[in-house]
Design a protein around this motif. Structure first.
Motif, PDB file in Angstrom:
ATOM      1  N   SER A 193       0.854  -1.208   0.000  1.00 61.77           N
ATOM      2  CA  SER A 193       0.000   0.000   0.000  1.00 61.77           C
ATOM      3  C   SER A 193       0.886   1.253   0.000  1.00 61.77           C
ATOM      4  N   LEU A 194       2.010   1.221   0.708  1.00 61.77           N
ATOM      5  CA  LEU A 194       2.922   2.383   0.698  1.00 61.77           C
ATOM      6  C   LEU A 194       3.500   2.597  -0.703  1.00 61.77           C
ATOM      7  N   MET A 195       3.642   1.490  -1.452  1.00 67.93           N
ATOM      8  CA  MET A 195       4.219   1.587  -2.808  1.00 67.93           C
ATOM      9  C   MET A 195       3.263   2.305  -3.776  1.00 67.93           C
ATOM     10  N   MET A 196       1.957   2.347  -3.399  1.00 68.44           N
ATOM     11  CA  MET A 196       0.970   2.967  -4.321  1.00 68.44           C
ATOM     12  C   MET A 196       1.303   4.435  -4.564  1.00 68.44           C
ATOM     13  N   PHE A 197       2.033   5.072  -3.621  1.00 70.90           N
ATOM     14  CA  PHE A 197       2.302   6.507  -3.778  1.00 70.90           C
ATOM     15  C   PHE A 197       3.475   6.771  -4.718  1.00 70.90           C
ATOM     16  N   GLY A 198       4.065   5.694  -5.244  1.00 65.64           N
ATOM     17  CA  GLY A 198       5.162   5.853  -6.195  1.00 65.64           C
ATOM     18  C   GLY A 198       6.514   5.768  -5.510  1.00 65.64           C
ATOM     19  N   PRO A 199       7.586   5.871  -6.303  1.00 64.32           N
ATOM     20  CA  PRO A 199       8.937   5.777  -5.754  1.00 64.32           C
ATOM     21  C   PRO A 199       9.218   6.983  -4.847  1.00 64.32           C
ATOM     22  N   SER A 200      10.344   6.958  -4.150  1.00 69.14           N
ATOM     23  CA  SER A 200      10.694   8.108  -3.285  1.00 69.14           C
ATOM     24  C   SER A 200      10.841   9.335  -4.186  1.00 69.14           C
ATOM     25  N   TRP A 263      12.231  -1.157  -2.190  1.00 69.27           N
ATOM     26  CA  TRP A 263      12.145  -0.564  -3.542  1.00 69.27           C
ATOM     27  C   TRP A 263      12.579  -1.546  -4.637  1.00 69.27           C
ATOM     28  N   THR A 264      13.399  -2.523  -4.280  1.00 68.40           N
ATOM     29  CA  THR A 264      13.770  -3.524  -5.301  1.00 68.40           C
ATOM     30  C   THR A 264      12.519  -4.314  -5.682  1.00 68.40           C
ATOM     31  N   GLU A 265      11.745  -4.667  -4.640  1.00 65.87           N
ATOM     32  CA  GLU A 265      10.484  -5.391  -4.896  1.00 65.87           C
ATOM     33  C   GLU A 265       9.570  -4.512  -5.754  1.00 65.87           C
ATOM     34  N   PHE A 267      10.234  -2.034  -7.928  1.00 65.84           N
ATOM     35  CA  PHE A 267      10.613  -1.928  -9.344  1.00 65.84           C
ATOM     36  C   PHE A 267      10.499  -3.288 -10.044  1.00 65.84           C
ATOM     37  N   ASN A 268      10.632  -4.351  -9.260  1.00 64.17           N
ATOM     38  CA  ASN A 268      10.457  -5.699  -9.824  1.00 64.17           C
ATOM     39  C   ASN A 268       8.991  -5.916 -10.227  1.00 64.17           C
ATOM     40  N   VAL A 269       8.081  -5.477  -9.341  1.00 59.29           N
ATOM     41  CA  VAL A 269       6.648  -5.618  -9.655  1.00 59.29           C
ATOM     42  C   VAL A 269       6.324  -4.777 -10.890  1.00 59.29           C
ATOM     43  N   LEU A 270       6.921  -3.586 -10.974  1.00 56.32           N
ATOM     44  CA  LEU A 270       6.662  -2.708 -12.135  1.00 56.32           C
ATOM     45  C   LEU A 270       7.172  -3.363 -13.417  1.00 56.32           C
ATOM     46  N   LYS A 271       8.229  -4.177 -13.258  1.00 58.84           N
ATOM     47  CA  LYS A 271       8.799  -4.846 -14.452  1.00 58.84           C
ATOM     48  C   LYS A 271       7.956  -6.052 -14.861  1.00 58.84           C
ATOM     49  N   GLY A 272       6.960  -6.379 -14.036  1.00 56.24           N
ATOM     50  CA  GLY A 272       6.070  -7.501 -14.394  1.00 56.24           C
ATOM     51  C   GLY A 272       6.310  -8.748 -13.579  1.00 56.24           C
TER      52      GLY A 272
END
Ligand code: 3HC
Length: 311
Positions: A193-200, A263-265, A267-272
């Motif tokens: 849920s914290l990731m929903m706000f985007g990267p730092s 954040w690795t997780e 960007f990994n989720v963003l990569k599919g």
């Protein structure tokens, strides 16, 4: 773009005058709006999948009706947002195609599974809570159609969050087993849920330009902080523990110190490579293929009606 026109446009933005579809706008403004509104719409549609999965398994008829209403709302939110994106000269079919072939994104949160009924409570409480945090400021965004879509959407979102929190209350104050399920759901959905706000903010690609154009009203970290500050007391009321041993009230900043998501997780989720990315895109591709006969029938009917009119 012509510097004079750009300066005029920026003065309009700074004066909080809404940009409307027929107004002149920098190509970059149009492009980033299609990107953000299109991905926002995709998030609403893909977001129906984790919850839709539990409509037939809701524990009571009342919960089934509430969840059905919420999932139907999300479809409507997608519709308002695709309609807003179409005013920028892109068709809904093009946007759908870019979702289905992976060229466009949807919110990372929907790549996590909903394993049991407590997850449906945590999704309403945390995911819709985060979405409200992010969408309320967007009601003041500079692009007219997007701002008006947001006003309409925000009216419905508070019901989404309340029904989720109500499920969490029921379970957290229920049997030991129910409370354990509620805590487990919080443990699994807190960081996504914290990731929903985007990267730092330091990693954010679009923030600077999009804040200058008032497409984005707050930075990613500002909204994330607000979400944490609002949600911690709600977890305490439930008697649940936020899964972050660094969580501590910081008097100086008037907010909680908290651990960032992995954040690795992210960007990994963003990569599919998230737990459900493949399932979600397969489900959307299947819905598109299975719906072809309906679209063809509607087009044929419209064609016949048009031909009859001109005959
Ligand atoms: N999931 C997927 N992609 C994400 C993301 C996330 N949680 N956070 C950031 N990204 C992507 C961005 O899209 C961008 O990639 P792109 O250039 O290919 O589009 C990249 O990561 C860099 O991030 P930035 O911070 O530079 O990107 P933005 O300035 O666009 O900020 C955002 C990201 C805060 C999500 C912003 O786009 C936004 O506010 N969008 C509108 C709201 C929205 O889409 N919310 C999603 C949830 S909607 C929802 O939950 C429905 C509710 O009813 C449940």
């Amino acid at each position: 773009d012509d510097p004079e026109k750009l300066a005029e446009f920026q003065a309009k933005i700074d004066a909080d005058i809404k940009v409307e579809p027929r107004d002149w706008m920098p190509e970059g403004y149009r492009k980033t709006l299609i990107r953000q509104i299109g991905q926002h719409a995709h998030s609403e549609i893909v977001g129906q999948l984790p919850e839709g999965n539990w409509i037939t398994r809701a524990p009571t008829l009342e919960r089934k009706m509430i969840l059905l209403a919420k999932v139907q709302d999300e479809a409507g939110h997608g519709l308002y947002l695709y309609a807003a994106a179409e005013t920028l000269g892109v068709s809904r079919d093009e946007l759908t195609e870019m979702l289905l072939d992976g060229r466009m994104k949807y919110s990372s949160i929907f790549n996590y599974p909903t394993l049991n009924w407590a997850d449906i409570g945590a999704v309403g409480w945390l995911v819709d809570g985060a979405a409200i945090m992010n969408q309320v400021p967007l009601q003041r965004t500079s692009y007219g159609p997007y701002s008006r879509a947001m006003i309409r959407i925000c009216k419905e979102e508070s019901f989404h969050q309340r029904q989720g929190y109500d499920i969490m209350m029921k379970m957290a104050q229920g049997t030991e087993a129910q409370k354990k399920m509620a805590q487990d759901a919080l443990n699994r959905l807190w960081y996504p849920s914290l990731m929903m706000f985007g990267p730092s903010d330091a990693e954010s690609v679009h923030s600077t330009q999009n804040m200058a154009w008032k497409i984005k009203m707050n930075t990613n970290d500002e909204l994330r902080q607000k979400f944490v500050d609002q949600t911690v007391p709600q977890a305490e009321y439930l008697g649940l523990t936020i899964p972050d041993e660094n969580l501590k009230w910081n008097e100086d900043k008037g907010g909680y110190d908290y651990s960032d998501p992995d954040w690795t997780e992210f960007f990994n989720v963003l990569k599919g490579n998230g737990p459900c990315n493949t399932d979600r895109l397969e489900a959307r591709n299947k819905a598109w293929d299975d719906g072809a006969w309906v679209r063809d029938g509607l087009m044929a009917h419209a064609e016949k009606k048009r031909a009859a009119k001109t005959a």
